[in-house]
Write a protein that holds these residues in place. Structure first.
Motif, short mmCIF file in Angstrom:
data_model
loop_
_atom_site.label_atom_id
_atom_site.label_comp_id
_atom_site.label_asym_id
_atom_site.label_seq_id
_atom_site.Cartn_x
_atom_site.Cartn_y
_atom_site.Cartn_z
N LYS A 66 -0.43 12.92 -4.47
CA LYS A 66 0.86 12.23 -4.58
C LYS A 66 1.77 12.61 -3.40
N ASP A 94 5.48 5.03 -12.47
CA ASP A 94 5.13 5.68 -11.22
C ASP A 94 4.12 4.87 -10.39
N TYR A 150 2.55 5.52 -7.56
CA TYR A 150 1.35 6.24 -7.12
C TYR A 150 0.30 6.20 -8.22
N SER A 151 0.72 6.56 -9.46
CA SER A 151 -0.24 6.58 -10.57
C SER A 151 -0.84 5.20 -10.80
#
Ligand code: GLU
Length: 545
Positions: free
Chosen positions: A472, A525, A527-528
């Protein structure tokens, strides 16, 4: 003597009431235990007001170590809708409202105070009907509608002229044994009416468990107790059943309040101990003009409890919301006991809020989102699949295809101290998480106020630097670096003013990427999301322009 003869003539085969009194003895319960009942009429669906009542009944019985039973009031055959009993039973069970006694599916029942279906209790009603006739508290009425209706009206207008009051007394009130015998010989059908000794001028005090002391006019109407088809009306069946089933507290809708005086007179005439009443508030909502009105089947989807099941609200959310409406201290209790099962809440009939509450979807959704946010991804997935298997085959197919993937989706932003509160009902998974599944992806991108040229520039650049295996931090550093470089594209003006020291607009860059990936300006999120989607899908989405 005359009354006894009339009683024998009308109900020659009726058992003495003592037979039923012995068959259904007083219950052996601890002091203060309340026996409550839920007694809907089978009219096709379970109204939210009725369900609210059943919830109160259940919790009152539970918190007093009493008994809660389920009775079917099916004496109004004209209003009856097929399958209603099953609908009511299913709905109660879907919301976990279990009863100790009463009607079960497939014509079965449990408990020692049955039958719990009124149409199967006619023999019992006849005994008590005979008892009333014997005591001179009820009489047969042979008036046939509409033939003799004119006669009744005429009689009533005579009464009005003579006494200036309308007594609502029937023309058959004082028929002699001979007259009655004659009509019975002619096989004339009759309805049984209460011979009221009340006076409308008198005010009686009455103590309502929910509303406190109330005043009501005495009944003076000779109400019908048993119709000419042999079926009892509500008032009579209510008195007989609630007495013999040893009910202690009748929780029912406020709409029944006007008839309390006739019910009290009937309990007294039958020599029954009066039951306690709790007249529940009516669940309301604001109409288009801002006026408060009752939630109605015709106008409001939420009137029918099946709506909540079909939308996929967790049953606990509905229970918690309604408990909130019923006992205002529930909210504080829940705050102080966030994980305690609701069955442990000490519900109190005396604390039922007397004023009519407003049904508030925002509040319900908030409660529901909190409940779902506390579930694990496994729990949510299993609940969604159970629901979707029945109500949304498409969701079922898509989410069950690759359960590991679905779990990863539902786990995004979940395993944190403050998990996302985004789904209020299972059908929301489509709108909230649809973009994680190609088959549910809504290509209606939120592009208003978006500079498409700048966005194109950013996405082109991002594809070049995108590294699927980044941590991340690495991912974020990369975005920051790119944002600084891309000042000319996203923040032309500021960049021109200070190209050397320009700090990139990371938020805007992320917004462009987010819209490309999810179609939305807001999402969990990023990134997730990309990690779960995987390299291939992420790149495909980035190339959408
Ligand atoms: N059968 C009645 C109704 O459906 C029940 C009222 C009561 O609970 O006494 O409204």
């Amino acid at each position: 003597m005359e009354n006894k003869k009339i009683a024998d003539l009308l109900y020659p085969n009726a058992k003495p009431t003592s037979f039923w009194e012995q068959k259904y003895p007083p219950r052996n319960l601890p002091n203060g235990a309340e026996v409550t009942r839920f007694a809907p009429s089978p009219t096709g669906y379970l109204h939210i007001g009725h369900f609210f009542q059943s919830l109160c009944d259940k919790f009152i019985a539970k918190s007093t170590n009493g008994v809660f039973y389920f009775r079917v009031e099916d004496t109004d055959k004209k209003r009856e809708v097929a399958d209603s009993v099953d609908v009511a039973i299913d709905t109660l069970s879907q919301f976990g409202i279990e009863y100790d006694e009463g009607v079960l599916k497939g014509g079965k029942e449990k408990g020692n105070y049955g039958p719990y279906t009124q149409s199967q209790r006619l023999e019992i009603y006849n005994s008590f009907a005979k008892y009333l006739v014997e005591k001179g508290k009820a009489y047969p009425c042979f008036c046939e509608k509409p033939e003799n209706f004119a006669e009744i009206l005429e009689k009533r207008s005579e009464q009005l002229e003579e006494n200036e009051t309308l007594e609502e007394k029937d023309v058959c009130r004082n028929l002699s044994f001979i007259e009655i015998e004659e009509k019975i010989k002619q096989k004339k059908p009759f309805a049984l009416r209460l011979k009221s000794f009340g006076n409308f001028e008198n005010i009686i005090k009455f103590s309502d468990v929910v509303k406190g002391e109330r005043e009501i006019r005495e009944n003076q109407k000779d109400i019908v107790l048993i119709k000419s088809n042999g079926l009892p009306v509500y008032a009579f069946a209510h008195a007989v059943d609630d007495h013999l089933m040893r009910t202690t507290l009748v929780v029912r809708g406020e709409e029944w309040y006007p008839s309390v005086s006739s019910h009290l007179e009937l309990f007294d005439a039958l020599d029954f101990k009066r039951v306690k009443y709790a007249h529940n508030p009516v669940i309301c909502k604001l109409d288009e003009n801002g006026n408060k009105r009752k939630v109605s089947k015709r106008k409001d989807k939420e009137a029918d409890m099946r709506f909540f099941v079909q939308a996929g609200y967790p049953s606990n959310a509905i229970l918690e919301y309604l408990l909130n409406l019923a006992n205002s201290n529930f909210e504080i209790w829940r705050k102080n006991n966030p994980t305690t099962p609701i069955a442990d809440f000490n519900f109190s009939a005396q604390k039922i809020t007397p004023s009519n509450p407003m049904f508030d979807f925002a509040k319900l959704n908030d409660i529901s989102k909190t409940i779902i946010s506390k579930m694990t991804a496994e729990e949510i997935l299993s609940n969604i699949l159970l629901w979707a298997e029945i109500f949304d085959k498409e969701i079922y197919k898509i989410l069950s295809k690759d359960k590991t993937y679905s779990l990863k989706v539902l786990n995004i932003d979940r395993d944190t101290p403050k998990p996302r509160k985004d789904i209020a009902k299972y059908e929301d998974v489509k709108t909230v998480w649809g973009y994680m599944f190609d088959d549910l992806f809504d290509s209606d991108y939120e592009l208003e106020d978006t500079n498409i040229e700048n966005m194109k520039e950013v996405l082109k650049e991002y594809i070049k630097i995108y590294e699927p295996n980044d941590t991340k931090d690495e991912w974020f550093d990369r975005i920051k670096e790119m944002s600084d470089k891309l000042g000319y594209a996203v923040d032309n003006k500021l960049f021109k003013q200070n190209p050397q020291n320009y700090k990139g607009n990371v938020a805007l860059v992320c917004e462009y990427i987010r819209i490309a990936i999810t179609g939305k300006k807001n999402s969990p999120d990023l990134y997730s999301i990309c990690q779960v989607l995987g390299e291939q899908k992420t790149i495909a989405r980035l190339m959408f322009l």
